[in-house]
Design a protein around this motif. Structure first.
Motif, PDB file in Angstrom:
ATOM      1  N   ARG A 142       0.817  -1.207   0.000  1.00  0.00           N
ATOM      2  CA  ARG A 142       0.000   0.000   0.000  1.00  0.00           C
ATOM      3  C   ARG A 142       0.856   1.264   0.000  1.00  0.00           C
ATOM      4  O   ARG A 142       0.411   2.314  -0.477  1.00  0.00           O
ATOM      5  CB  ARG A 142      -0.929   0.003   1.217  1.00  0.00           C
ATOM      6  CG  ARG A 142      -2.019  -1.059   1.177  1.00  0.00           C
ATOM      7  CD  ARG A 142      -2.912  -0.973   2.399  1.00  0.00           C
ATOM      8  NE  ARG A 142      -3.906  -2.037   2.423  1.00  0.00           N
ATOM      9  CZ  ARG A 142      -4.828  -2.173   3.377  1.00  0.00           C
ATOM     10  NH1 ARG A 142      -4.867  -1.302   4.382  1.00  0.00           N
ATOM     11  NH2 ARG A 142      -5.689  -3.175   3.326  1.00  0.00           N
ATOM     12  N   ALA A 143       2.064   1.151   0.559  1.00  0.00           N
ATOM     13  CA  ALA A 143       2.978   2.300   0.586  1.00  0.00           C
ATOM     14  C   ALA A 143       3.743   2.455  -0.725  1.00  0.00           C
ATOM     15  O   ALA A 143       4.576   3.359  -0.847  1.00  0.00           O
ATOM     16  CB  ALA A 143       3.953   2.149   1.748  1.00  0.00           C
ATOM     17  N   GLY A 144       3.470   1.578  -1.698  1.00  0.00           N
ATOM     18  CA  GLY A 144       4.127   1.685  -2.994  1.00  0.00           C
ATOM     19  C   GLY A 144       5.453   0.975  -3.090  1.00  0.00           C
ATOM     20  O   GLY A 144       6.190   1.151  -4.062  1.00  0.00           O
ATOM     21  N   ILE A 145       5.772   0.146  -2.100  1.00  0.00           N
ATOM     22  CA  ILE A 145       7.030  -0.608  -2.123  1.00  0.00           C
ATOM     23  C   ILE A 145       6.805  -1.913  -2.876  1.00  0.00           C
ATOM     24  O   ILE A 145       5.846  -2.634  -2.587  1.00  0.00           O
ATOM     25  CB  ILE A 145       7.505  -0.881  -0.680  1.00  0.00           C
ATOM     26  CG1 ILE A 145       7.868   0.447  -0.003  1.00  0.00           C
ATOM     27  CG2 ILE A 145       8.692  -1.837  -0.664  1.00  0.00           C
ATOM     28  CD1 ILE A 145       8.219   0.314   1.465  1.00  0.00           C
ATOM     29  N   PRO A 146       7.648  -2.241  -3.855  1.00  0.00           N
ATOM     30  CA  PRO A 146       7.427  -3.460  -4.643  1.00  0.00           C
ATOM     31  C   PRO A 146       7.655  -4.725  -3.819  1.00  0.00           C
ATOM     32  O   PRO A 146       8.712  -4.906  -3.219  1.00  0.00           O
ATOM     33  CB  PRO A 146       8.454  -3.344  -5.774  1.00  0.00           C
ATOM     34  CG  PRO A 146       9.525  -2.437  -5.238  1.00  0.00           C
ATOM     35  CD  PRO A 146       8.825  -1.479  -4.323  1.00  0.00           C
TER      36      PRO A 146
END
Length: 320
Positions: free
Chosen positions: A111-115
């Motif tokens: 959700r934080a955009g970390i892959p």
């Protein structure tokens, strides 16, 4: 406050009752050796029914948990130390309970955009009630023929299996359920394993030098290989500076997203094209002689003992 101002000894809490007890004892021994080499009065305390009594009897000034897996990274030891108002190094109990569960932590990171790898969580109860035949082909359709099966809670590669093909998946799940009632099945990513240790100081977060981990072929998911020098090698990865900086930034962001304190270790797989995924973020990085943490300290121009001493001093200033 400096280490010389401590009113009592430093407690390195190691051992415990988890499957990772021997690793924890090795981590504890290495920490005690490093700290005593710097003149710090450090001693090991086992995680047993005498722990709280022994800590209070010896008027311990501050603790550094070196417990891995259950009771060490799931918030249990942290809760006990908070109950007796003893300052300690590491994340608070509430953050540990969230970050220790790989599925929950991975969703927060995503959700934080970390892959992160695409994955499916599957409980032992569902596996038994629904049956392998009905589930396995759907899992492979989503994730591909090559997957990694791991316990949703735990570490040190215990219960982790690389699976190539549908036929091997059920037995891999059964092996994982021996360590945890919930399993995570994730898409396999080919590349090099790179770990980044993050330290938190008064001026904020900083990442140590990324460390590449290479295992002898056939021992990639082997518990013993992680702690046997002949099966594992550590070195600085041959990556461009921009990518190395990017890994450090993502590791720091993962530390923040999960609400961790003091120290963490994020494990990545970096593909040949420079893309990467974050597999997980460890709450209590190992400190054995073959662990990433001590090697990263050395590569970054410091030592495990110096870093541990700084974290202990910071914990005392922060208080319980």
């Amino acid at each position: 406050m400096t280490i010389e101002d401590f009113a009592g000894p430093v407690a390195i809490i190691a051992g415990g009752l988890s499957h990772e007890r021997d690793v924890s004892l090795s981590s504890g021994r290495n920490l005690v050796r490093e700290l005593r080499g710097l003149g710090v009065e450090a001693q090991t305390y086992d995680f047993d029914r005498n722990l709280l009594h022994d800590l209070e009897r010896d008027q311990v000034a501050v603790a550094l948990p070196a417990l891995h897996g259950q009771f060490g990274e799931d918030g249990e030891i942290q809760t006990l130390l908070e109950l007796i108002d003893l300052p300690y190094v590491g994340s608070r109990s509430r953050a540990c309970r969230v970050a220790y569960d790989k599925g929950t932590a991975r969703e927060l990171l995503r959700r934080a955009g970390i892959p992160v790898p695409d994955s499916v969580g599957l409980s032992a109860q569902t596996f038994r009630d629904i049956g392998a035949t009905a589930l396995m082909s759907h899992v492979m359709d989503r994730l591909g023929d090559r997957v990694v099966v791991k316990p949703a809670r735990g570490g040190s590669a215990l219960g982790v299996t690389g699976v190539d093909g549908l036929g091997a998946l059920p037995s891999a799940l059964v092996g994982s359920y021996a360590y945890c009632e919930d399993a995570l099945i994730e898409r396999f990513h080919d590349g090099i394993d790179v770990s980044v240790v993050v330290l938190e100081g008064d001026e904020g977060l900083r990442s140590l030098e990324p460390i590449a981990i290479e295992y002898e072929k056939g021992h990639e998911f082997d518990f013993s290989a992680r702690y046997t020098a002949e099966f594992v090698s550590l070195h600085r990865p041959d990556l461009d500076d921009k990518l190395i900086a990017g890994l450090g930034e993502v590791a720091c962001e993962a530390h923040r997203v999960l609400g961790l304190d003091d120290v963490s270790r994020s494990d990545f797989v970096v593909s040949a094209d420079g893309t990467f995924v974050l597999l997980e973020t460890a709450i209590t990085p190992g400190t054995t002689e073959t662990s990433v943490f001590p090697f990263a300290c050395k590569e970054s121009g410091t030592s495990l003992g110096e870093v541990a001493r700084t974290l202990l001093e910071r914990a005392v200033r922060r208080g319980a």
